[in-house]
Design a protein around this motif. Structure first.
Motif, PDB file in Angstrom:
ATOM      1  N   VAL A 346       0.724  -1.274  -0.126  1.00 56.89           N
ATOM      2  CA  VAL A 346      -0.008  -0.003  -0.095  1.00 56.89           C
ATOM      3  C   VAL A 346       0.908   1.241  -0.013  1.00 56.89           C
ATOM      4  CG1 VAL A 346      -1.338   1.451   1.399  1.00 56.89           C
ATOM      5  CG2 VAL A 346      -2.068  -1.067   1.164  1.00 56.89           C
ATOM      6  N   GLN A 347       2.019   1.163   0.736  1.00 58.41           N
ATOM      7  CA  GLN A 347       2.963   2.500   1.042  1.00 58.41           C
ATOM      8  C   GLN A 347       3.502   2.825  -0.438  1.00 58.41           C
ATOM      9  OE1 GLN A 347       2.859   4.495   3.439  1.00 58.41           O
ATOM     10  NE2 GLN A 347       1.666   3.361   5.052  1.00 58.41           N
ATOM     11  N   SER A 348       3.674   1.750  -0.873  1.00 60.13           N
ATOM     12  CA  SER A 348       4.548   1.856  -2.363  1.00 60.13           C
ATOM     13  C   SER A 348       3.494   2.555  -3.485  1.00 60.13           C
ATOM     14  CB  SER A 348       4.886   0.666  -2.810  1.00 60.13           C
ATOM     15  OG  SER A 348       3.738  -0.241  -3.303  1.00 60.13           O
ATOM     16  N   MET A 349       2.290   2.584  -3.394  1.00 63.86           N
ATOM     17  CA  MET A 349       1.390   3.186  -4.199  1.00 63.86           C
ATOM     18  C   MET A 349       0.663   4.391  -3.611  1.00 63.86           C
ATOM     19  SD  MET A 349      -0.477  -0.324  -5.717  1.00 63.86           S
ATOM     20  CE  MET A 349       0.465  -1.448  -6.278  1.00 63.86           C
ATOM     21  N   VAL A 350       0.451   4.479  -2.277  1.00 67.30           N
ATOM     22  CA  VAL A 350      -0.469   5.451  -1.926  1.00 67.30           C
ATOM     23  C   VAL A 350      -0.392   7.039  -2.022  1.00 67.30           C
ATOM     24  CG1 VAL A 350       0.357   5.667   0.525  1.00 67.30           C
ATOM     25  CG2 VAL A 350      -2.027   5.878   0.299  1.00 67.30           C
ATOM     26  N   VAL A 351       1.124   7.479  -2.208  1.00 70.16           N
ATOM     27  CA  VAL A 351       1.285   8.616  -2.511  1.00 70.16           C
ATOM     28  C   VAL A 351       0.754   9.048  -3.958  1.00 70.16           C
ATOM     29  CG1 VAL A 351       3.545  10.456  -2.662  1.00 70.16           C
ATOM     30  CG2 VAL A 351       3.299   8.649  -0.985  1.00 70.16           C
ATOM     31  N   ASP A 352       1.255   8.192  -5.019  1.00 72.61           N
ATOM     32  CA  ASP A 352       0.649   8.254  -6.061  1.00 72.61           C
ATOM     33  C   ASP A 352      -0.742   8.518  -6.434  1.00 72.61           C
ATOM     34  OD1 ASP A 352       3.277   8.562  -7.288  1.00 72.61           O
ATOM     35  OD2 ASP A 352       3.504   6.502  -7.778  1.00 72.61           O
ATOM     36  N   LEU A 353      -1.293   7.509  -5.501  1.00 71.31           N
ATOM     37  CA  LEU A 353      -2.892   7.500  -5.419  1.00 71.31           C
ATOM     38  C   LEU A 353      -3.435   8.938  -4.856  1.00 71.31           C
ATOM     39  CD1 LEU A 353      -5.619   5.771  -5.698  1.00 71.31           C
ATOM     40  CD2 LEU A 353      -5.146   5.210  -3.429  1.00 71.31           C
ATOM     41  N   LYS A 354      -3.054   9.409  -3.865  1.00 75.80           N
ATOM     42  CA  LYS A 354      -3.255  10.617  -3.190  1.00 75.80           C
ATOM     43  C   LYS A 354      -3.014  11.667  -4.285  1.00 75.80           C
ATOM     44  CE  LYS A 354      -2.275   9.696   1.546  1.00 75.80           C
ATOM     45  NZ  LYS A 354      -1.751  10.109   2.843  1.00 75.80           N
ATOM     46  N   ASN A 355      -1.914  11.686  -4.769  1.00 77.40           N
ATOM     47  CA  ASN A 355      -1.753  13.007  -5.846  1.00 77.40           C
ATOM     48  C   ASN A 355      -2.831  12.751  -7.053  1.00 77.40           C
ATOM     49  OD1 ASN A 355       0.479  13.747  -4.355  1.00 77.40           O
ATOM     50  ND2 ASN A 355       2.076  12.535  -5.662  1.00 77.40           N
ATOM     51  N   LEU A 356      -3.225  11.814  -7.510  1.00 78.83           N
ATOM     52  CA  LEU A 356      -3.884  11.315  -8.336  1.00 78.83           C
ATOM     53  C   LEU A 356      -5.504  11.966  -8.183  1.00 78.83           C
ATOM     54  CD1 LEU A 356      -4.642  10.570 -11.403  1.00 78.83           C
ATOM     55  CD2 LEU A 356      -5.101   8.131 -10.386  1.00 78.83           C
ATOM     56  N   LEU A 357      -5.702  11.432  -7.091  1.00 78.47           N
ATOM     57  CA  LEU A 357      -7.243  11.740  -6.584  1.00 78.47           C
ATOM     58  C   LEU A 357      -7.703  13.144  -5.962  1.00 78.47           C
ATOM     59  CD1 LEU A 357      -8.207   8.240  -4.927  1.00 78.47           C
ATOM     60  CD2 LEU A 357      -8.606   8.986  -7.300  1.00 78.47           C
ATOM     61  N   PHE A 358      -6.468  13.576  -5.142  1.00 76.39           N
ATOM     62  CA  PHE A 358      -6.690  14.948  -4.476  1.00 76.39           C
ATOM     63  C   PHE A 358      -5.650  16.097  -5.136  1.00 76.39           C
ATOM     64  CE2 PHE A 358      -7.789  11.546  -1.469  1.00 76.39           C
ATOM     65  CZ  PHE A 358      -9.327  11.880  -1.350  1.00 76.39           C
ATOM     66  N   ASN A 359      -5.841  16.224  -6.280  1.00 75.96           N
ATOM     67  CA  ASN A 359      -5.131  17.557  -6.823  1.00 75.96           C
ATOM     68  C   ASN A 359      -5.989  18.591  -7.284  1.00 75.96           C
ATOM     69  OD1 ASN A 359      -3.347  18.893  -8.309  1.00 75.96           O
ATOM     70  ND2 ASN A 359      -2.557  17.532  -9.754  1.00 75.96           N
ATOM     71  N   PRO A 360      -6.183  19.572  -6.677  1.00 77.35           N
ATOM     72  CA  PRO A 360      -7.114  20.739  -6.660  1.00 77.35           C
ATOM     73  C   PRO A 360      -6.913  21.294  -8.082  1.00 77.35           C
ATOM     74  CG  PRO A 360      -5.860  20.936  -4.604  1.00 77.35           C
ATOM     75  CD  PRO A 360      -5.320  19.921  -5.275  1.00 77.35           C
ATOM     76  N   SER A 361      -5.740  21.321  -8.502  1.00 79.97           N
ATOM     77  CA  SER A 361      -5.498  21.923  -9.924  1.00 79.97           C
ATOM     78  C   SER A 361      -5.950  20.908 -11.062  1.00 79.97           C
ATOM     79  CB  SER A 361      -4.111  22.378 -10.203  1.00 79.97           C
ATOM     80  OG  SER A 361      -3.286  21.287 -10.201  1.00 79.97           O
ATOM     81  N   LYS A 362      -6.143  19.579 -10.787  1.00 82.12           N
ATOM     82  CA  LYS A 362      -6.493  18.821 -11.873  1.00 82.12           C
ATOM     83  C   LYS A 362      -7.488  17.709 -11.036  1.00 82.12           C
ATOM     84  CE  LYS A 362      -4.741  15.973 -15.464  1.00 82.12           C
ATOM     85  NZ  LYS A 362      -3.429  15.295 -16.115  1.00 82.12           N
ATOM     86  N   PRO A 363      -8.488  17.944 -10.975  1.00 81.04           N
ATOM     87  CA  PRO A 363      -9.425  17.085 -10.279  1.00 81.04           C
ATOM     88  C   PRO A 363      -9.603  15.753 -11.041  1.00 81.04           C
ATOM     89  CG  PRO A 363     -10.339  19.204 -10.174  1.00 81.04           C
ATOM     90  CD  PRO A 363      -9.250  19.271 -11.069  1.00 81.04           C
ATOM     91  N   PHE A 364      -9.720  14.665 -10.138  1.00 78.67           N
ATOM     92  CA  PHE A 364      -9.733  13.297 -10.892  1.00 78.67           C
ATOM     93  C   PHE A 364     -11.305  13.152 -11.370  1.00 78.67           C
ATOM     94  CE2 PHE A 364     -11.332   8.899 -10.345  1.00 78.67           C
ATOM     95  CZ  PHE A 364     -10.103   8.164 -11.134  1.00 78.67           C
TER      96      PHE A 364
END
Length: 1458
Positions: A346-364
């Protein structure tokens, strides 16, 4: 029936359930809701014992309902509600399914029920507005069904899978495969599903494969969420068979994923299948991976690449995000200590996951917003559970400039964290309390945008404390949000309110803040929620806001409002909320007002719990609690609690002089301190609450009335708590405390009807004694609404047509209750019965409460209440006491009464009759007694206008209608002995009004309606005389004489002229009513002739007497003639005969009253009737005389010489003696007076004749008649004849002293002497006790008898002279008929009527103070028999046990004669 015929009984219950569904009964109300719930519970309980019958019945009902054809929005809603009720009942029945259900039952469920459930899951698509709820409910049924019947459901799925392996591409039906998403799955069931799909996956068509992939994923989550312990255990003890199935299916799916599109479809299932293989995850985390697992490692690598944006396809990136969220979510169900490898993954993926889902400038975004939101919520919740203190994503979502979707995700994530049942290792929500300030700001902004977007009201203005230094974000927007934005703000707002409901501390928490700042933030939060309660266009949000406010009023939550000063803050904030809500309720600006009132009741309960807790916890701090409520201006902890609304004031203005009820527009209010001259807000809130509760009492909705009544209990409880603090009277807080408690007790009458409940309400309103700001304002506001409603009713249907829109009922529906058309709609629909019923209820309310509001409101009143503030010119018209006869014509009460009188003759073509009838009944039966004087004066003034200047009657239909209504009202009012009516009836004279009524009615003629009105008026006069002591008369005798003159004109006026039998009956009724009224008027009435006739007064009285007496005699003759006619016609008219008998009785009474009060002028006209040749006439005259005597014997207590003189002449008449010593009048009385009155007649005659020293003559005449009628000596004076009664009365009056002197010492010796203490006198062998001797008892009785007999014989010298005269008279009379037995007759009578009764009952005769013992009583009774035998000269023959005393009896015959 349940025991003997269970099948029929269950079917009956199922039928009742079916009949009470909304689709059958129509729109639901509270009663039908309760009934439906009761039916549901009943079926659920029965299903535990008769499962098949219940399920079969419910399935049939569901099938029939689904097949119904409906038209219209209302029918569609009722269908939807019915389906929900059936599905919910089915779910609960299936959840409690007995374990021993037969195979036959399972087959029945699959064949009958499952297709119906699938119908909802497959056909209820997004086109139906209720689709989601129906699908959720149906899925719940399927879940419960699969718990105990998994094989049946699995068989259906398996069969469908098999069919899909051989069907063509064009004929693929995957609906049954989708059942996998809804069934109950545990570990064993999941293995079966994985095994079955793995076995058939390859042979399935592509569409079916995709359906399996999607459905299996949801089945996995059903397992994890319902059986988390099983999933956790999987990582503690790996299960090889599960892993094998999952790995096999993983490989099959991996092979299926040939293209990018297919990979995107299968990755979410693949990650789940991989999660089911803990050992494989352990293996692929190593540097060297087993060859069989290489495809799994490659899958994870592809996942990471796509997540980082290197997958080359947006589709794969989105799928990777979904798969990674599933991984994170699943990992939260595993304890870190059990398997740390998956957390590393999980730790190996979660940072990228958060960046993808919670990016105010580029909402998922995947194009489906609900799915995106759910994915983000799952991610946020999972990340919090994995690492609660890594809150960077929280800050992103909290930021004001983040998209509203981020806010929505955050709020719903927090709600899920709070509400999901937690596993042991999941972190608690308190880790987020540090973000309370940001969350409150978000709530404020969202609230502003949602309300502004609706356009219904201007923006909310949060007014922070003067000491609140933190800058609050400005909420001003240049542009109004679009509809889409508004909808999103509403969803966010609803979620935020639910969040407050779930954990109020999350938004109340104020770390490191001072008391005033804490109070200010609490005030802002509660202000926002309160603002949402009346939002009718957002009903779901309004309901949640109420729930949230209720949670905020729990004990633990109130303490957080301001921990530094909880009581002061509570008073200020809660009272302001109460004031605002009640203001909205009274102005009818809330649709679901009954539901809001129920909620308000819960708030009051919470308030009282808090007050009680603080009173008990620290009495030293409670002095403020009392003072704050009573009205002392005690400074609060600051003005941090200021709350206000821009669209309409939350609080009244505190500017001195501003009226409590007039403030509109922008205003605010500081706390109680600092508002010079304004009552504290808690007192204003209490007043406004009273107003709201009072005004709900006239609602046509019974439930609303009962809820309002029950709320009075909590007002009283609050007063009890507060008065206990400084030990002051509870009436200092609630002057009408006692009546409020009665209201509360009546609220338990759930079974009462609407009319009966309103009657009880009005009775209690009349009992309210003290005018207060609350009841005064409630009366005035109700009066204003009543006036408006009255105008609309009178203008209907004109007002309706002019309005141009559908009218709304004052209280239109059950669920969305009660929006007043009077205040808001501007039109009225009289086809809606609730509209008119509400107007009737308001009328009754105003009538019943008007009395207390009539009293002068004084500034020196009780401290709890104060009048509306401000200059007199700005206030509403207040009620002023009507002390003068006319009252103040400008008062609202006076205007209301004027309006009511005008409605007495309302001729509206549709509702005129209803209005007239209800006004008549309400004024006559429910009017407050304090308003009687005003009513009498207004009626008098109105009726006086029905005559011109010359006194001639102005005869019109309207005037006649008014007169008839007045008669009915006055009769009801006088007949109805309302509590307190006696006190007020005499404050205004009704003489003039009554005379004018009679004068008007006299000229109406002899038509049927006129006769009926006259009859009613006569009945009113009779009731008036019955209440004579309570009424006041200016010239009573003159008034009554005039009334007699008028009413006697109606007697026999048309009786003989009417040809029609019905009219004859009516005229006889008029005769009867007239005579009953005349009887009451003539009682004690000296005749007063009209003055100025030039005739001597006595002569005029004599002529007037003759006129009336002759009329009455003619009426009696008429009655006799009609009776004879009826007898000749065979007595056909039995009803007429009863009427005539009653009329004759009244006429005799009238003659008695007339002669009694006018003996001086009337005796000469009536005495001759005693010698009339007609027997009936003579008898009538004697009857009249008897009644006069019965009344006249009481005149000796009167001081009036005139009456005494009249009675003297009457006595002379009665005691008049003829030439031969006969007494014609007395003997005539003896003949006509009924035997039931002989005791009274005996008393009268003995008293009168003895006073004239003519007692001997009376006795001679009476005894002579008795002897003459006797058959033999043995029957003489044995019966209860008048002569016997006279003899007994003489013995009683003249012999009492003699008996006392003779018998008292003898009896006391027998009772108290030691010689007689244990002596028995029983001589009947059948009644002897075992220890007694018959011979000894006979000697005892003989000894006592001899002692008494000799004492009696020896007392002859002391025998009273009056009794000697009686005995002598008796001897002389008897000697003429029975000369040989004359002495014996005297002795026999004396012992029978005089001595023996005193011996047998010495206590009743007044000789002893208490009853003798039973053994003595028995001896005295036996002794009296012996004495009577001696007196009668007769030996014992019949009674065997008395024969031994014959010798003694015989030996004393001579002694008795002497």
């Amino acid at each position: 029936m349940a025991a003997h015929r269970p099948v029929e009984w269950v079917q009956a219950v199922v039928s009742r359930f079916d009949e009470q569904l909304p689709i059958k009964t129509g729109q639901q109300n509270t009663h039908t809701k309760v009934s439906t719930e009761h039916n549901k519970e009943c079926l659920i309980n029965i299903s535990k014992y008769k499962f098949s019958l219940v399920i079969s019945g419910l399935t049939t009902i569901l099938k029939n309902v689904n097949n119904m054809r409906i038209f219209g929005e209302a029918a569609e809603k009722n269908l939807y509600l019915s389906q929900l009720i059936i599905l919910d009942t089915l779910e609960k029945c299936l959840a409690g399914q007995p374990k021993d259900t037969m195979r036959l039952d399972e087959t029945m469920l699959v064949k009958q029920l499952l297709p119906e459930i699938c119908h909802f899951l497959h056909t209820c698509r997004e086109g139906n507005q209720h689709a989601a709820e129906l699908r959720n409910s149906a899925s719940g049924v399927l879940f419960s069904l699969s718990c105990n019947n998994f094989n049946a459901v699995f068989s259906r799925i398996s069969t469908r899978l098999q069919e899909l392996t051989v069907c063509s591409e064009d004929n693929v039906d995957v609906h049954d495969i989708e059942l996998l998403q809804y069934i109950n799955v545990d570990c064993a069931k999941l293995k079966r599903l994985l095994k079955e799909t793995a076995f058939k996956f390859k042979a399935l068509k592509k569409v079916a494969q995709l359906a399996v992939i999607n459905s299996l994923e949801k089945a996995f989550w059903n397992w994890v969420e319902n059986y988390p312990d099983e999933f956790t255990k999987l990582y503690q003890i790996p299960q090889t068979d599960m892993a094998e199935c999952a790995e096999k299916l993983f490989d099959l799916v991996d092979g299926f994923a040939e293209s990018t599109k297919r990979k995107a479809a299968v990755w979410p299932l693949q990650i789940i299948l991989l999660i089911l293989c803990p050992e494989i995850i352990q293996d692929i985390s190593k540097d060297v991976v087993d060859e069989n697992n290489m495809n799994k490692k490659l899958f994870l690598d592809s996942l990471r690449k796509a997540l980082a944006g290197h997958g080359g396809s947006r589709q794969l990136t989105e799928s990777a995000a979904i798969a990674c969220v599933k991984l994170c979510k699943a990992s939260t169900y595993i304890n870190w200590e059990d398997n740390s490898v998956i957390f590393l993954l999980v730790q190996s993926m979660v940072v990228d996951l958060k960046n993808l889902l919670f990016n105010p400038s580029k909402p998922f975004s995947r194009g489906s917003q609900p799915a995106d939101v759910d994915l983000m919520i799952d991610c946020l919740v999972s990340c919090f559970r994995i690492s609660p203190h890594n809150n960077q994503h929280f800050k992103i979502c909290l930021a004001q400039n983040s998209p509203s979707t981020f806010h929505y995700v955050l709020v719903n994530s927090l709600h899920r964290i709070i509400t999901n049942s937690a596993l042991d290792w999941w972190p608690k929500i308190d880790a987020v309390y540090c973000h309370s300030v940001e969350l409150r700001n978000m709530f404020g902004e969202t609230l502003h945008k949602a309300v502004q977007g609706c356009g219904a009201h201007p923006a909310i203005r949060m007014a922070p404390s003067l000491t609140f230094k933190e800058k609050v974000t400005s909420l001003k927007f240049k542009e109004k949000p679009t509809d889409l934005e508004t909808r999103s703000y509403k969803y966010l707002l609803l979620s935020m309110v639910k969040l407050i409901h779930a954990d109020p501390k999350l938004l109340l928490c104020n770390p490191r803040k001072q008391g005033p700042e804490t109070q200010g933030s609490t005030a802002e939060l509660i202000t926002g929620l309160v603002q949402l309660v009346p939002q009718s266009h957002m009903p779901e949000i309004a309901q949640e806001a109420m729930e949230a406010l209720l949670v905020l009023h729990q004990l633990d939550s109130i303490d957080l409002w301001n921990p530094d000063a909880p009581v002061e803050t509570f008073w200020e904030i809660s009272s302001q909320m109460l004031f605002y809500i009640c203001k909205k309720l009274t102005s009818h600006q809330m649709l679901s007002s009954t539901e809001i009132l129920k909620w308000l009741r819960e708030i009051l309960i919470c308030r009282n719990k808090f007050l009680l807790k603080n009173k008990q916890a620290d009495r030293s701090s409670c002095h403020f609690l009392f003072l704050y409520g009573v009205g002392c201006d005690v400074p609060s902890s600051g003005t941090a609690g200021q709350m206000s609304m821009n669209h309409e004031e939350l609080l009244p203005s505190c500017t001195p002089g501003a009226s409590l009820r007039k403030g509109k527009g922008n205003s605010s209010m500081d706390s109680a301190a600092g508002c010079s001259g304004t009552p504290p807000i808690c007192r204003q809130a209490q007043t406004k609450l009273e107003v709201a509760l009072y005004m709900f009492l006239w609602s046509p909705d019974t439930e609303a009335v009962l809820v309002a009544m029950s709320c009075f209990r909590h007002l009283c409880e609050e007063a009890d708590i507060r008065c206990g603090v400084d030990e002051v009277s509870v009436h200092n807080f609630l002057p009408n405390y006692n009546t409020f408690m009665e209201f509360a007790s009546v609220s338990n009458m759930m079974s009462t009807g609407r009319a009966a409940l309103q009657k009880r309400v009005m009775a209690l309103l009349r009992r309210i004694e003290h005018p207060t700001a609350g009841n005064t304002e409630a009366w005035e506001d109700t009066h204003a609404k009543w006036e408006q409603a009255t105008k609309l009713i009178l203008n209907y249907p004109k007002a309706k047509m002019e309005d141009g829109q559908a009218a709304e009922s004052l209280h239109k529906t059950i669920v969305k209750r009660r929006m007043s058309h009077v205040s808001g709609g501007g039109s009225i629909d009289l086809s809606d019965t609730d509209s008119l019923q509400e107007w009737i209820n308001m009328t009754g309310f105003l009538c019943a409460l008007g009395g207390v509001c009539l009293q002068q409101r004084s500034n020196s009143g009780l401290a709890t209440y104060s009048p509306p503030m401000g200059p007199v010119s700005e206030r509403k018209g207040s009620m002023i006491s009507v002390m003068s006869s006319e009252g103040n014509a400008d008062t609202p009460v006076s205007k209301f009464m004027d309006r009511l009188l005008s409605l007495m003759v309302c001729n509206h073509e549709k509702v005129g009759l209803q209005i007239r009838t209800n006004v008549k009944d309400l004024v006559g039966l429910e009017l407050s007694p304090a308003l009687y004087p005003m009513l009498f004066n207004k009626l008098k003034n109105t009726i006086s206008k029905f005559f011109d200047s010359q006194g001639q009657v102005l005869l019109t239909d309207t005037n006649t209608q008014f007169v008839e209504q007045t008669i009915a009202i006055m009769k009801n009012l006088l007949d109805n002995h309302t509590e307190g009516s006696s006190e007020h009836l005499g404050q205004a004279s009704i003489e003039t009004m009554m005379l004018n009524l009679v004068r008007y009615v006299r000229v109406l003629g002899n038509m049927v309606h006129a006769i009926q009105i006259k009859t009613k008026l006569c009945q009113l006069v009779e009731v008036m005389m019955a209440r004579r002591d309570d009424l006041s008369f200016c010239q009573e005798m003159k008034f009554r004489n005039k009334m007699v003159e008028y009413l006697t004109d109606w007697v026999m006026g048309t009786s003989n002229q009417a040809a029609d039998d019905d009219v004859k009956c009516l005229t006889r009724d008029l005769d009867q009513a007239s005579m009953e009224a005349v009887v009451s008027l003539l009682a004690g009435l000296p005749l007063q002739p009209e003055e100025g006739d030039g005739v001597e007064l006595m002569e005029a009285k004599s002529q007037l007497f003759l006129k009336y007496f002759t009329l009455f005699m003619n009426l009696l003759n008429d009655c006799s003639e009609v009776e004879d006619e009826n007898a000749q016609t065979g007595g056909r008219k039995r009803g007429m005969s009863r009427r005539l008998a009653s009329l004759r009785h009244c006429t005799v009474l009238a003659m008695s009253n007339l002669l009694n009060a006018n003996v001086d002028s009337g005796l000469m006209h009536s005495i001759g009737l005693g010698y009339h040749k007609d027997l009936q006439t003579r008898a009538t005259f004697m009857e009249v005389l008897t009644k006069i005597l019965q009344q006249g014997t009481e005149f000796d207590t009167l001081a009036e010489t005139v009456l005494a003189d009249r009675f003297e002449r009457l006595v002379e008449l009665v005691t008049m003696m003829g030439d031969q010593g006969e007494l014609p009048i007395a003997m005539a009385l003896a003949n006509v007076v009924p035997c039931s009155q002989w005791d009274e007649l005996a008393r009268v005659l003995v008293t009168l004749f003895d006073s004239r020293h003519l007692l001997y003559q009376l006795l001679w005449n009476m005894f002579s008649k008795e002897v003459e009628l006797a058959d033999s000596m043995q029957t003489l004076f044995r019966g209860n004849s008048l002569a016997s009664k006279i003899m007994t009365f003489c013995f009683k009056v003249y012999g009492a002293t003699y008996l006392q002197k003779l018998l008292d010492p003898l009896l006391r010796i027998v009772i108290t002497s030691t010689d007689w203490q244990h002596v028995s006198f029983e001589v009947d062998p059948t009644r002897l006790e075992q220890s007694e001797s018959l011979e000894e008892n006979q000697r005892n009785l003989l000894q006592m008898t001899e002692k008494f007999f000799h004492a009696i014989i020896s007392s002859s010298s002391e025998f009273p002279p009056q009794l000697r005269s009686v005995c002598h008279c008796l001897y002389q009379v008897v000697s003429q008929r029975f000369p040989q037995n004359s002495i014996g007759a005297v002795g026999s009578a004396m012992f029978l009527r005089f001595i023996n009764p005193a011996i047998v009952s010495p206590y009743e005769a007044g000789i002893l103070d208490k009853k003798p013992p039973p053994r003595i009583e028995r001896g005295l009774k036996l002794m009296s028999k012996i004495l009577q035998s001696i007196a009668n000269h007769v030996l014992f023959t019949k009674e065997e046990h008395m024969r031994p005393f014959n010798d003694f009896v015989k030996s004393n015959f001579d002694a008795a004669r002497r």
